[in-house]
Design an enzyme around this catalytic site. Sequence first.
Site, PDB file in Angstrom:
ATOM      1  N   SER A 162       0.680  -0.944   0.054  1.00  0.00           N
ATOM      2  CA  SER A 162       0.118  -0.449   0.064  1.00  0.00           C
ATOM      3  C   SER A 162       1.148   1.202   0.293  1.00  0.00           C
ATOM      4  CB  SER A 162      -0.936   0.157   1.283  1.00  0.00           C
ATOM      5  OG  SER A 162      -1.131   1.425   1.478  1.00  0.00           O
ATOM      6  N   TYR A 211      -2.506  -0.712   9.970  1.00  0.00           N
ATOM      7  CA  TYR A 211      -2.243  -1.250   8.540  1.00  0.00           C
ATOM      8  C   TYR A 211      -1.222  -0.590   7.630  1.00  0.00           C
ATOM      9  CZ  TYR A 211      -3.763  -1.592   4.259  1.00  0.00           C
ATOM     10  OH  TYR A 211      -3.526  -2.052   2.307  1.00  0.00           O
TER      11      TYR A 211
END
Length: 268
Positions: A144, A157
């Site tokens: 990500s 995350y």
Amino acid sequence: MDLRLSGQVAVVTGASRGIGLAIVSTLLAEGARVVAASRRRSPELEALAGPGLVHVATDLMEPSAPGLVIARAAEEFGGLDILVNNAGGPPPGVTLPRSSFFEAGDDDWRAVFEFNLFSVVRAVRAAIPLMLRRGGGAIVNVSSANGRQPAPMNVDYSAAKAGMNNLTKALSEEFGPQGIRVNTVSPGPVRTPWWTDQGGAADIIAAMAGSDRDSVLDRLAPEMMRLSTGRLVDPQEVADAVVLLASPRSASTTGADFVVDGGLLKTV
């Protein structure tokens, strides 16, 4: 361009929707045989059914699950050439986005790391011996842009994805000389069910901003994240990068991070 994937065997996790579904579809179109792992089937995945596709219903939060998925590839197709660790995001019982470090307790952190990092470690551990038997292979970890850009939103995350980036580099160094390439693809905000599902990110941000979900998806989210393209990323755009990295056409690319983020990251 022929990506020279015909007959190769791939495992794709998080395969039933969004980016994972697009990756499975693209690999099949290139002639690969695919083991698609997800908690459940989707109508879209069912539509791809054929002799080159096997679905494994699994919960990657279970420590034994990644290894069993890899073993299924050997049972069904005789080995493994490609591993795409795509499963990620909020695990069951965890709601994202969060807006502050203090919104996540220890159990939340453990669950996010279990799903987004430890499942990858276990899948790679099972996959590498199979790849070595075939003289090499390709591992693509879907990370990500958040793993490269620290922010108060979704800090657990982001930290897990930063760990994935570090793991990828380490694996590329150790196993590159043995013919295994390991790379990451780092998407920005992608228009997937994570955003569009009822109660998903678009609804959560709409409630915070006093807006509506369509405005968030089409205008507010791209503006908030200063996306140069002015829109969320399409899942197929991420899948194209993943499949190119999995291909022998990328034979000299390892330890790299391909960013597909609509211009989210502004640093050099």
